[in-house]
Structures are given as structure tokens and as C-alpha cells.
Enzyme design. Structure first.
Site: not given
Ligand code: 5GP
Length: 188
Positions: A41, A93, A96
Site C-alpha cells: 500500500g 499508507d 487504523d
Molecule cells: P491497523 O493495524 O492499523 O488496524 O491496520 C492497518 C491496515 O489495515 C492497513 O495497512 C490496511 O491494510 C488496512 N486498512 C485499514 N483501513 C483501511 C481502508 O480504509 N482501506 C483499505 N484498503 N485498507 C485499510
């Protein structure tokens, strides 16, 4: 109502990425940082960001695999660059829950970098579960699912030049391709 809406256009992304590059340039004078992109990403963001930092910066990538239920990660394809003693900027990218980044920081810290910072294009700050230090953040967004500029849907649409939010997940899931055609036709 459209199921997909453009939330950040390409010109706005370009301006913001240039600002982040200027901030990194100011913070890392004489430090020759390593920009460490998280595949897949971060590719468009890192490519654009790298053109706004001094040419001495190095670029490398790594890939993560998620496992377990708590969002733990392993490094599945490692970077070739040794980061011991280096000033590392992890380029993401989107952040979350923060779980991915927090586990990744733990793994990278064992390699004894001189410093470890993060640049993320998008910060879904209201979804955070673990606190992570995001020194460089492009845009703060809500909790809608985003596509484009590196963000995918089943591996696709990373090559859209701007950021889109999926407003109606069910409709989008039924026919993602017709909606993608709208995007490429500039219908918004
Ligand atoms: P975290 O561990 O911070 O919850 O997740 C991060 C990962 O979740 C990102 O690298 C991505 O792969 C995925 N992700 C979280 N939100 C989105 C979103 O709105 N769109 C997409 N395509 N991927 C997301």
C-alpha cells in the site's frame, strides 16, 4: 446516492505529500534517513514523498503477514538494508487500529536503529486501539473504507490517483467493477 465518493483529490494529495517531505527534510538535515515502505500500500505515497526529501535518503521496503486474532504481524519479505544505527522512517499508507504499526515498531526496535519514526498518508484516528506515535500524518479521516493511492480492494484499485471512500459497502461488493468504471470515467 453514489456508493463511492472521492474524498481527497490528486492535487490535494500532491500538496500535502510535498509538505510532509519538507517537514522530513527540515527534521533530518545531515541524517541520511532510510524510508522504509510497507508493501504494497505504501508504494505510491513513498514514491511521491521520496521526491520531496534530499537525495541522500535511502529507500527500501518490507512485507508483512498478519496472523492470530490480535492483529500480530510477521515480516514475510525483509528489507535488504541494515537499519542498525540508521534513522528510519516507516512509510505507511494508513494507520487504523495502530496494531500493525505497533507490532512492526517492536520488531524494528530490536534491530537498534538510531531512531524510528512513522509517516502515514492517512490516519483513522478514531479507530485507534493502541497508541502509536505518528510524526508525519497526511490526512485524518473517519472510519469509512478507503480505496486508491495505494489502498486496495482485494488487491485492486491501488493505482487510482486519488482517494475514494466506499459509502455503501454492500452495493460496492455486489459490483465493484462498475463503480471502478465510474471512477475512471471521472464521474465521481
Ligand atoms: P491497523 O493495524 O492499523 O488496524 O491496520 C492497518 C491496515 O489495515 C492497513 O495497512 C490496511 O491494510 C488496512 N486498512 C485499514 N483501513 C483501511 C481502508 O480504509 N482501506 C483499505 N484498503 N485498507 C485499510
Amino acid at each position: 446516492m453514489r456508493s463511492l465518493v472521492e474524498v481527497v483529490d490528486a492535487a490535494t494529495i500532491a500538496r500535502r505529500v510535498a509538505e510532509l517531505g519538507a517537514a522530513i527534510t527540515a527534521d533530518y538535515q545531515d541524517k541520511e534517513p532510510v524510508l522504509l515502505g510497507i508493501l504494497n500500500g505504501a508504494v505510491p505515497f513513498l514514491a511521491d514523498l521520496s521526491r520531496h526529501v534530499p537525495p541522500e535518503a535511502e529507500i527500501d521496503f518490507l512485507s508483512l503477514t498478519r496472523f492470530g486474532e490480535e492483529g500480530r504481524v510477521n515480516i514475510s519479505v525483509d528489507s535488504a538494508t541494515s537499519i542498525a544505527g540508521r534513522h528510519v522512517i516507516v512509510v505507511e499508507d494508513i494507520v487504523d487500529t495502530g496494531l500493525t504499526l505497533s507490532y512492526l515498531h517492536g520488531l524494528l526496535a530490536t534491530r537498534r536503529p538510531a531512531s524510528l519514526a512513522t509517516a502515514t498518508l492517512i490516519d483513522k484516528v478514531t479507530r485507534r486501539i493502541v497508541d502509536v506515535d505518528l510524526r508525519y500524518r497526511g490526512f485524518e479521516v473517519g472510519d469509512e473504507f478507503l480505496l486508491g493511492y495505494g489502498l486496495d480492494w482485494n488487491g485492486r484499485y491501488r493505482n487510482l490517483p486519488s482517494l475514494w471512500a466506499v459509502l455503501d459497502l454492500a452495493t460496492f461488493q455486489d459490483d465493484p467493477d462498475s463503480l471502478a468504471r465510474q471512477v475512471f470515467a471521472g464521474a465521481g
